[in-house]
Scaffold this active site. Structure first.
Site, mmCIF file in Angstrom:
data_model
loop_
_atom_site.group_PDB
_atom_site.id
_atom_site.type_symbol
_atom_site.label_atom_id
_atom_site.label_comp_id
_atom_site.label_asym_id
_atom_site.label_seq_id
_atom_site.Cartn_x
_atom_site.Cartn_y
_atom_site.Cartn_z
ATOM 1 N N HIS A 1 -14.605 19.343 -7.553
ATOM 2 C CA HIS A 1 -15.160 19.541 -6.199
ATOM 3 C C HIS A 1 -16.724 19.519 -6.240
ATOM 4 O O HIS A 1 -17.171 19.000 -5.202
ATOM 5 C CB HIS A 1 -14.658 21.300 -5.706
ATOM 6 N N GLU A 2 -17.271 19.991 -7.055
ATOM 7 C CA GLU A 2 -18.810 20.031 -7.083
ATOM 8 C C GLU A 2 -19.246 18.753 -7.351
ATOM 9 O O GLU A 2 -20.392 18.263 -6.533
ATOM 10 C CB GLU A 2 -19.372 20.903 -8.006
ATOM 11 N N HIS B 1 -19.292 16.854 -4.111
ATOM 12 C CA HIS B 1 -20.574 17.009 -3.648
ATOM 13 C C HIS B 1 -21.423 16.145 -3.709
ATOM 14 O O HIS B 1 -22.273 15.462 -2.771
ATOM 15 C CB HIS B 1 -20.797 18.391 -3.371
ATOM 16 N N GLU C 1 -16.894 20.779 2.533
ATOM 17 C CA GLU C 1 -16.193 21.386 1.816
ATOM 18 C C GLU C 1 -14.472 20.708 1.508
ATOM 19 O O GLU C 1 -14.030 20.641 0.640
ATOM 20 C CB GLU C 1 -16.049 22.740 2.151
#
Length: 264
Positions: free
Chosen positions: A129-130, A133, A190
């Protein structure tokens, strides 16, 4: 005169800055990549000076292994995305269930996350997920939104104003908060990072179904309220629902991948 120049340049900047994320979403990200990478490096160095780093060899091996697999899979899954040449991974002694990735290839994991992410696959869901980003340039997009077109055009002059300019930029990125890193991205950011992380972890050989287990653990850790890490994120139910809708494709990818082994 300056206003006239800005009005003349604005259409050109908008045209030059309109890009697409790896998922095909249009975005406006005007800050030079080299500047974003430098800001990421500076913020990471600041964190390292202000927070204790874990010396637990087993914990570091596990986190490094998962991060290495995730980054390699991200390069395969999103080959057109601009990736840092090298990634630095640090485990911080911090009880909050948090992790982050910064422009320029810096990944931080809090020891508190390892009590919530119970398996390497669950940790891969967070790191994926990070990394999503970073690949999608969300920090740049958010900074562009925060500063506004005029501020971006005058960025060099803005930085020339010393500590105040740097502090404002750090705040615009969500950096420098009490816990070290806080990235209050938009809901669209997100959701995009969730789906990118799901695809990345599956390509890395981590069971994507563990992403749902991870977010359920996060909800439980918050006692019914999202922990600070999730304070600006989508509600747990909607997040899990979106992951489940993309799960069939992710599982199919996982079944063709070499299983990841970061348990040792």
């Amino acid at each position: 005169m300056r206003l006239r120049c800005l009005l003349y340049l604005l259409p050109l900047v908008l045209l030059a800055g309109c890009e697409e994320t790896p998922t095909g979403r249009s975005q406006l990200a005007l800050v030079p990549d080299t500047l974003m990478a430098q800001m990421g490096e500076d913020a990471f160095d600041q964190l390292r000076r202000g927070q204790s780093v874990s010396r637990d060899a087993a914990v570091n091996r596990r986190v490094q292994c998962v991060a290495r697999q995730v980054v390699a899979a991200a390069q395969v899954r999103y080959p057109a995305a601009e990736l840092p040449e090298a990634w630095e991974v640090v485990v911080f002694e911090d009880p909050s269930p948090n992790a982050f990735a910064l422009p320029g290839g810096r990944i931080g994991v809090h020891t508190g996350l390892l009590r919530v992410a119970e398996t390497p696959a669950q940790l891969a869901a967070v790191i994926g997920h990070e990394v999503g980003h970073v690949l999608a340039d969300h920090g740049n997009e958010r900074l562009t939104q925060q500063l506004g077109i005029k501020a971006v055009l005058l960025l060099v002059g803005f930085f020339g104003e010393g500590d105040l300019g740097q502090q404002q930029l750090m705040q615009a990125l969500g950096l420098g908060a009490r816990l070290g890193i806080s990235l209050p991205f938009s809901r669209a950011h997100e959701e995009e990072a969730d789906l990118m992380g799901l695809a990345i972890m599956a390509r890395a050989g981590f069971d994507p179904r563990q992403s749902v287990a991870l977010w359920r653990n996060m909800a439980a850790a918050g006692g019914g309220q999202p922990p600070e890490f999730l304070s600006t994120h989508p509600a747990h139910g909607s997040r899990i629902e979106a992951l489940q809708q993309a799960m069939e494709e992710a599982v199919a990818t996982y079944r063709t991948a070499t299983p990841a082994d970061c348990s040792g």
